[in-house]
Scaffold this motif. Structure first.
Motif, PDB file in Angstrom:
ATOM      1  N   SER A  82       0.823  -1.204   0.000  1.00 37.69           N
ATOM      2  CA  SER A  82       0.000   0.000   0.000  1.00 37.69           C
ATOM      3  C   SER A  82       0.862   1.261   0.000  1.00 37.69           C
ATOM      4  CB  SER A  82      -0.933   0.003   1.209  1.00 37.69           C
ATOM      5  OG  SER A  82      -1.864  -1.046   1.131  1.00 37.69           O
ATOM      6  N   PHE A  83       1.905   1.268   0.837  1.00 43.25           N
ATOM      7  CA  PHE A  83       2.742   2.468   0.900  1.00 43.25           C
ATOM      8  C   PHE A  83       3.502   2.664  -0.407  1.00 43.25           C
ATOM      9  CE2 PHE A  83       6.649   4.768   2.067  1.00 43.25           C
ATOM     10  CZ  PHE A  83       6.064   5.928   2.546  1.00 43.25           C
ATOM     11  N   LEU A  95       4.153   5.726  -5.531  1.00 43.43           N
ATOM     12  CA  LEU A  95       4.078   5.718  -6.993  1.00 43.43           C
ATOM     13  C   LEU A  95       3.021   6.694  -7.502  1.00 43.43           C
ATOM     14  CD1 LEU A  95       4.399   1.898  -7.757  1.00 43.43           C
ATOM     15  CD2 LEU A  95       6.105   3.688  -8.170  1.00 43.43           C
ATOM     16  N   VAL A  96       1.938   6.853  -6.751  1.00 41.17           N
ATOM     17  CA  VAL A  96       0.901   7.804  -7.152  1.00 41.17           C
ATOM     18  C   VAL A  96       1.456   9.220  -7.197  1.00 41.17           C
ATOM     19  CG1 VAL A  96      -1.187   8.950  -6.311  1.00 41.17           C
ATOM     20  CG2 VAL A  96      -1.124   6.473  -6.505  1.00 41.17           C
ATOM     21  N   HIS A 119      -8.361 -10.622  -5.275  1.00 41.80           N
ATOM     22  CA  HIS A 119      -8.264 -11.898  -4.543  1.00 41.80           C
ATOM     23  C   HIS A 119      -7.615 -12.965  -5.413  1.00 41.80           C
ATOM     24  CE1 HIS A 119      -9.307 -15.003  -1.649  1.00 41.80           C
ATOM     25  NE2 HIS A 119      -9.827 -15.714  -2.643  1.00 41.80           N
ATOM     26  N   VAL A 120      -7.872 -12.907  -6.710  1.00 37.99           N
ATOM     27  CA  VAL A 120      -7.274 -13.874  -7.631  1.00 37.99           C
ATOM     28  C   VAL A 120      -5.818 -13.532  -7.928  1.00 37.99           C
ATOM     29  CG1 VAL A 120      -7.394 -14.794  -9.985  1.00 37.99           C
ATOM     30  CG2 VAL A 120      -9.493 -14.460  -8.659  1.00 37.99           C
ATOM     31  N   LEU A 121      -5.519 -12.226  -8.068  1.00 40.77           N
ATOM     32  CA  LEU A 121      -4.185 -11.811  -8.508  1.00 40.77           C
ATOM     33  C   LEU A 121      -3.142 -11.779  -7.392  1.00 40.77           C
ATOM     34  CD1 LEU A 121      -5.013  -8.869 -10.948  1.00 40.77           C
ATOM     35  CD2 LEU A 121      -4.365 -11.215 -11.541  1.00 40.77           C
ATOM     36  N   LEU A 157      -0.154  -5.243  -8.158  1.00 43.59           N
ATOM     37  CA  LEU A 157       0.381  -3.892  -7.971  1.00 43.59           C
ATOM     38  C   LEU A 157      -0.138  -2.897  -9.010  1.00 43.59           C
ATOM     39  CD1 LEU A 157       2.291  -1.949  -6.485  1.00 43.59           C
ATOM     40  CD2 LEU A 157       4.125  -2.760  -7.994  1.00 43.59           C
ATOM     41  N   PRO A 158      -0.074  -3.196 -10.321  1.00 39.59           N
ATOM     42  CA  PRO A 158      -0.605  -2.222 -11.287  1.00 39.59           C
ATOM     43  C   PRO A 158      -2.099  -1.993 -11.145  1.00 39.59           C
ATOM     44  CG  PRO A 158       0.023  -4.268 -12.382  1.00 39.59           C
ATOM     45  CD  PRO A 158       0.563  -4.344 -11.001  1.00 39.59           C
TER      46      PRO A 158
END
Length: 276
Positions: A2-3, A8-9, A63-65, A75-76
């Protein structure tokens, strides 16, 4: 992760035009208009289709990735969803023509520009100045602080839900749907706006902010826009009445207050990530 996404944002915001390309609301607004044309649909069902369904699909996708490749595929998705969930437009750029008119000393032109560009009406320059300062504080809060708060706390699904509720409350032409979206948005605003106002106390005038927050901290009915405006102005030591040119310069000091609060939040996020 998350951080890392939050960092990156910031990089994308500063060095890329991805936000402008990604924040396309045409499909969502088309679905909103289609549901509103079906007048027999209950508002809560409309919100379930417009907000809950996209969030549920996103949560299922993540949940799948996330178990795959140590979460690198997720992440992307996190990054794109968070960028989309940020607010629309640039508050500082939107205030440019207004500031130009004010610098020329043409207060009548400033009133017209505010109505044309911001949809903001005022009887005189001092009252307009207060509204403009509130606009800057509110835009920064709902565009950035509320979104990253919910993202860090509950993940991209919560950030997306907040932005979709904002779009429903702003663009819905159906009073019942608009009212329900505003109710849910008020619920989601309650905690992050108070965290931000307490941040103002730490990076601004602590005593003035605490004087307001002692009365408003747990008050449910006060709107987030009113609270962040009152506390932001108090944190920056802005008097009720001020010369127009001095008040205009306050926009820069308010922006610096917001930047200091953002640094404080990121420091807290980093510390929380390290400790946990």
């Amino acid at each position: 992760m998350s951080f890392l996404v939050l960092v990156l944002v910031l990089w994308v915001e500063k060095f890329s035009a991805l936000r402008q390309r990604l924040q396309r609301d045409g499909f969502f607004l088309g679905e909103l208009a289609r549901l509103e044309r079906r007048g027999n649909v209950q508002p809560w069902w409309q919100l379930a289709v417009l907000v809950l369904a996209p969030v549920a699909l996103l949560v299922l996708l993540l949940h799948v990735l996330e178990p795959v490749a140590y979460g690198l595929l997720a992440l992307p998705v996190h990054l794109l969803v968070l960028i989309y969930s940020l607010g629309r437009g640039d508050a500082k750029a939107a205030l440019g023509p207004l500031r130009d008119a004010w610098h020329r000393g043409d207060e009548q032109a400033a009133l017209h520009v505010a109505e044309r560009d911001l949809g903001m009406q005022a009887d005189d320059a001092p009252s307009l100045l207060v509204k403009v300062q509130g606009y800057l504080l509110w835009h920064a809060y709902q565009s950035f602080f509320a979104v990253i708060f919910w993202y860090f706390l509950l993940g991209p699904g919560a950030a997306l839900a907040y932005r979709l509720l904002v779009l429903c409350s702003e663009y819905s032409g159906q009073p019942a749907l608009k009212a329900r979206a505003e109710q849910l948005r008020h619920i989601m605003d309650w905690l992050p706006v108070r965290v931000l106002t307490l941040s103002f106390a730490l990076v601004g005038n602590f005593v003035a902010v605490m004087r307001i927050m002692l009365h408003e901290l747990l008050y449910w009915r006060i709107s987030a826009a009113l609270l962040v405006t009152r506390v932001g102005r108090a944190a920056d030591d802005i008097p009720e009445q001020e010369d127009s040119q001095l008040g205009l310069a306050r926009l820069d000091s308010l922006w610096e207050l917001l930047l200091r609060s953002a640094v404080l939040w990121y420091a807290a996020f980093a510390l929380w990530t390290v400790l946990l």
